[in-house]
Design a protein around this motif. Structure first.
Motif, PDB file in Angstrom:
ATOM      1  N   SER A  17       0.823  -1.211   0.000  1.00  0.00           N
ATOM      2  CA  SER A  17       0.000   0.000   0.000  1.00  0.00           C
ATOM      3  C   SER A  17       0.859   1.264   0.000  1.00  0.00           C
ATOM      4  N   GLY A  18       2.019   1.239   0.680  1.00  0.00           N
ATOM      5  CA  GLY A  18       2.892   2.412   0.675  1.00  0.00           C
ATOM      6  C   GLY A  18       3.404   2.728  -0.721  1.00  0.00           C
ATOM      7  N   ARG A  19       3.711   1.683  -1.478  1.00  0.00           N
ATOM      8  CA  ARG A  19       4.239   1.889  -2.832  1.00  0.00           C
ATOM      9  C   ARG A  19       3.160   2.427  -3.755  1.00  0.00           C
ATOM     10  N   VAL A  20       1.922   1.905  -3.603  1.00  0.00           N
ATOM     11  CA  VAL A  20       0.820   2.403  -4.431  1.00  0.00           C
ATOM     12  C   VAL A  20       0.575   3.881  -4.109  1.00  0.00           C
ATOM     13  N   ASP A  21       0.599   4.218  -2.801  1.00  0.00           N
ATOM     14  CA  ASP A  21       0.366   5.608  -2.407  1.00  0.00           C
ATOM     15  C   ASP A  21       1.457   6.525  -2.941  1.00  0.00           C
ATOM     16  N   ALA A  22       2.706   6.072  -2.893  1.00  0.00           N
ATOM     17  CA  ALA A  22       3.815   6.912  -3.372  1.00  0.00           C
ATOM     18  C   ALA A  22       3.596   7.264  -4.842  1.00  0.00           C
ATOM     19  N   LEU A  23       3.203   6.264  -5.633  1.00  0.00           N
ATOM     20  CA  LEU A  23       2.951   6.516  -7.053  1.00  0.00           C
ATOM     21  C   LEU A  23       1.776   7.482  -7.222  1.00  0.00           C
ATOM     22  N   TYR A  24       0.752   7.275  -6.398  1.00  0.00           N
ATOM     23  CA  TYR A  24      -0.425   8.130  -6.478  1.00  0.00           C
ATOM     24  C   TYR A  24      -0.067   9.586  -6.148  1.00  0.00           C
ATOM     25  N   PHE A  25       0.751   9.768  -5.102  1.00  0.00           N
ATOM     26  CA  PHE A  25       1.153  11.127  -4.748  1.00  0.00           C
ATOM     27  C   PHE A  25       2.025  11.739  -5.838  1.00  0.00           C
ATOM     28  N   TYR A  26       2.852  10.923  -6.465  1.00  0.00           N
ATOM     29  CA  TYR A  26       3.679  11.416  -7.567  1.00  0.00           C
ATOM     30  C   TYR A  26       2.781  11.921  -8.704  1.00  0.00           C
ATOM     31  N   LEU A  27       1.751  11.133  -9.071  1.00  0.00           N
ATOM     32  CA  LEU A  27       0.825  11.553 -10.131  1.00  0.00           C
ATOM     33  C   LEU A  27       0.127  12.857  -9.740  1.00  0.00           C
ATOM     34  N   CYS A  28      -0.320  12.914  -8.465  1.00  0.00           N
ATOM     35  CA  CYS A  28      -0.984  14.139  -8.013  1.00  0.00           C
ATOM     36  C   CYS A  28      -0.007  15.312  -8.055  1.00  0.00           C
ATOM     37  N   GLY A  29       1.237  15.064  -7.611  1.00  0.00           N
ATOM     38  CA  GLY A  29       2.240  16.130  -7.580  1.00  0.00           C
ATOM     39  C   GLY A  29       2.493  16.689  -8.978  1.00  0.00           C
ATOM     40  N   VAL A  30       2.675  15.792  -9.952  1.00  0.00           N
ATOM     41  CA  VAL A  30       2.924  16.222 -11.329  1.00  0.00           C
ATOM     42  C   VAL A  30       1.734  17.035 -11.835  1.00  0.00           C
ATOM     43  N   THR A  31       0.531  16.542 -11.544  1.00  0.00           N
ATOM     44  CA  THR A  31      -0.681  17.224 -12.004  1.00  0.00           C
ATOM     45  C   THR A  31      -0.781  18.627 -11.396  1.00  0.00           C
ATOM     46  N   VAL A  32      -0.576  18.723 -10.091  1.00  0.00           N
ATOM     47  CA  VAL A  32      -0.692  20.020  -9.410  1.00  0.00           C
ATOM     48  C   VAL A  32       0.392  20.968  -9.929  1.00  0.00           C
ATOM     49  N   PHE A  33       1.618  20.443 -10.077  1.00  0.00           N
ATOM     50  CA  PHE A  33       2.724  21.279 -10.538  1.00  0.00           C
ATOM     51  C   PHE A  33       2.410  21.907 -11.907  1.00  0.00           C
ATOM     52  N   PHE A  34       1.943  21.064 -12.849  1.00  0.00           N
ATOM     53  CA  PHE A  34       1.696  21.603 -14.185  1.00  0.00           C
ATOM     54  C   PHE A  34       0.453  22.483 -14.237  1.00  0.00           C
ATOM     55  N   THR A  35      -0.540  22.180 -13.407  1.00  0.00           N
ATOM     56  CA  THR A  35      -1.723  23.047 -13.351  1.00  0.00           C
ATOM     57  C   THR A  35      -1.306  24.444 -12.905  1.00  0.00           C
ATOM     58  N   LEU A  36      -0.489  24.501 -11.841  1.00  0.00           N
ATOM     59  CA  LEU A  36      -0.052  25.806 -11.341  1.00  0.00           C
ATOM     60  C   LEU A  36       0.842  26.504 -12.363  1.00  0.00           C
ATOM     61  N   LEU A  37       1.778  25.743 -12.947  1.00  0.00           N
ATOM     62  CA  LEU A  37       2.706  26.323 -13.909  1.00  0.00           C
ATOM     63  C   LEU A  37       1.947  26.917 -15.097  1.00  0.00           C
ATOM     64  N   ILE A  38       1.033  26.128 -15.673  1.00  0.00           N
ATOM     65  CA  ILE A  38       0.349  26.565 -16.885  1.00  0.00           C
ATOM     66  C   ILE A  38      -0.577  27.750 -16.582  1.00  0.00           C
ATOM     67  N   SER A  39      -1.333  27.652 -15.477  1.00  0.00           N
ATOM     68  CA  SER A  39      -2.238  28.773 -15.212  1.00  0.00           C
ATOM     69  C   SER A  39      -1.449  30.016 -14.813  1.00  0.00           C
TER      70      SER A  39
END
Ligand code: HEC
Ligand SMILES: [Cu+2]
Length: 339
Positions: A17-39
């Motif tokens: 479960s820790g590994r699945v969560d780490a990947l999930y947070f990475y996906l969220c992190g990338v998404t948030v980063f690019f949303t902020l960058l682009i806007s």
């Protein structure tokens, strides 16, 4: 039922479960980063390049190969990192370790029927020990269901006429949700249960608490006799008119059509329900079909008997919990005959 410190995220209670969560947070992190960058860049450009006079004509843009390469290569690398990371977890999750203790799961509208290798049965409850690898072998009696334990981050379809597997190792004692995650009819929402993770000694007591129950392998041996399999495969699966079944599970099988395969649950089921589909090299199509004569649960019992006919395998004896293993000694001799 406990929840995690992060809202909306279920508690984390298995080795993956820790590994699945780490990947999930990475996906969220990338998404948030690019949303902020682009806007951010968008707002900045809107202000910076706003039209200042009605007659203003902007400078034409010729394009830039360098910029285009950068904005193609960087997203490509990011996408591939998601793919590689996800594939790695997927492979780890979809290959049960060899020494895992096996538990059978049969889905049915609208309940989960579970059977341990000692014969202990339960409905809508799954008792497991903490810190041991558990492999679930699952099938359905009617429609497609889906066995989902959020706290373990595992989820797999349960399909009629097929065996699917998943595995986990629980890391914390406690009670966790069990859901059916595939809409399966009117009372789908009621197809829920709990996973009870216990200390290994407590679990062993629980497992032996109802020892009068027959183990699937012993029940399977009786079916093997009453259905007449013995007349061709021998009482101990030693072979005769049909091939020897001792040691079949996990072994390579040579077919009449020149193909080879590894005997797994799906192959054994097909051999019983549709024997002509894959003929074993050196044998004729004489085995009758048993389709409709054996229920999914009986098939599991026959399968457990055939598995108990394994030729001694050193890995099996070092399994963490000998009790949860096949009741018959993992050798070429069959399960003790109770009659
Ligand atoms: C009339 C004889 C006969 C009976 C009865 C019979 N079988 Fe078979 N079985 C065969 C033959 C011959 C083959 C090999 C040809 C084939 O693949 O169909 C075979 C193949 C198999 C295989 C695949 C073996 C391998 O090495 O890949 C399994 C598993 C199997 N049988 C299980 C059973 C079970 C379980 C029963 C009882 C429910 C049963 N058989 C009843 C004759 C029989
Ligand atoms: Cu269901």
């Amino acid at each position: 039922m406990q929840t995690s410190w992060i809202p909306f995220i279920p508690q984390s209670a298995s080795t993956v479960s820790g590994r699945v969560d780490a990947l999930y947070f990475y996906l969220c992190g990338v998404t948030v980063f690019f949303t902020l960058l682009i806007s951010g860049v968008l707002i900045f450009f809107v202000v910076k390049y706003r039209r200042r006079s009605p007659f203003e004509i902007p400078r034409p843009i010729a394009g830039s190969h360098k910029l285009e390469t950068i904005w193609s290569v960087i997203p490509f690398l990011i996408a591939m990192s998601m793919f590689a990371w996800g594939a790695q977890i997927y492979f780890q999750n979809s290959r049960p370790p060899k020494n895992a203790a096996e538990i059978y799961v049969v889905g049915k509208q609208w309940m989960w029927k579970i059977q341990h290798s000692t014969g202990q049965r339960e409905i809508n409850e799954l008792h497991v020990p903490v810190g041991r690898k558990i492999k679930l072998i699952m099938t359905s009696e009617d429609t497609i269901h889906d066995f989902y334990i959020p706290a373990f981050r595992i989820k797999e379809d349960v399909i009629p006429g097929r065996y699917t597997t998943q595995w986990f190792e629980a890391t914390q004692p406690g009670t966790y949700h069990l859901f059916c995650a595939e809409y399966c009819g009117m009372n789908h929402s009621g197809m829920i249960g709990s996973v009870i993770v216990m200390q290994p000694t407590e679990f062993d007591n629980w497992l032996s608490g109802n020892s009068s129950q027959q183990s699937p392998a012993v029940a399977g041996q009786q079916l093997f006799q009453s259905l007449g399999c013995v007349s061709c495969h021998g009482a101990n699966g030693e072979g005769g008119r049909g091939p020897a079944l001792a040691g079949l599970f996990g072994r390579q099988v040579f077919l009449t059509n020149g193909q080879t395969l590894i005997a797994d649950e799906g192959y054994i089921r097909e051999s019983i329900e549709n024997p002509q589909a894959k003929l074993v090299s050196g044998f004729g199509p004489i085995m009758p079909t048993f389709q409709g004569q054996v229920s999914p649960e009986q098939l599991i019992e026959i399968m457990a008997f055939i598995k108990s006919l394994q030729i001694t395998n050193p890995q099996q004896t070092t399994a963490p919990n000998p009790k949860a293993q096949t009741p018959a000694a993992p050798s070429a001799t069959p399960a003790p005959n109770k009659q």
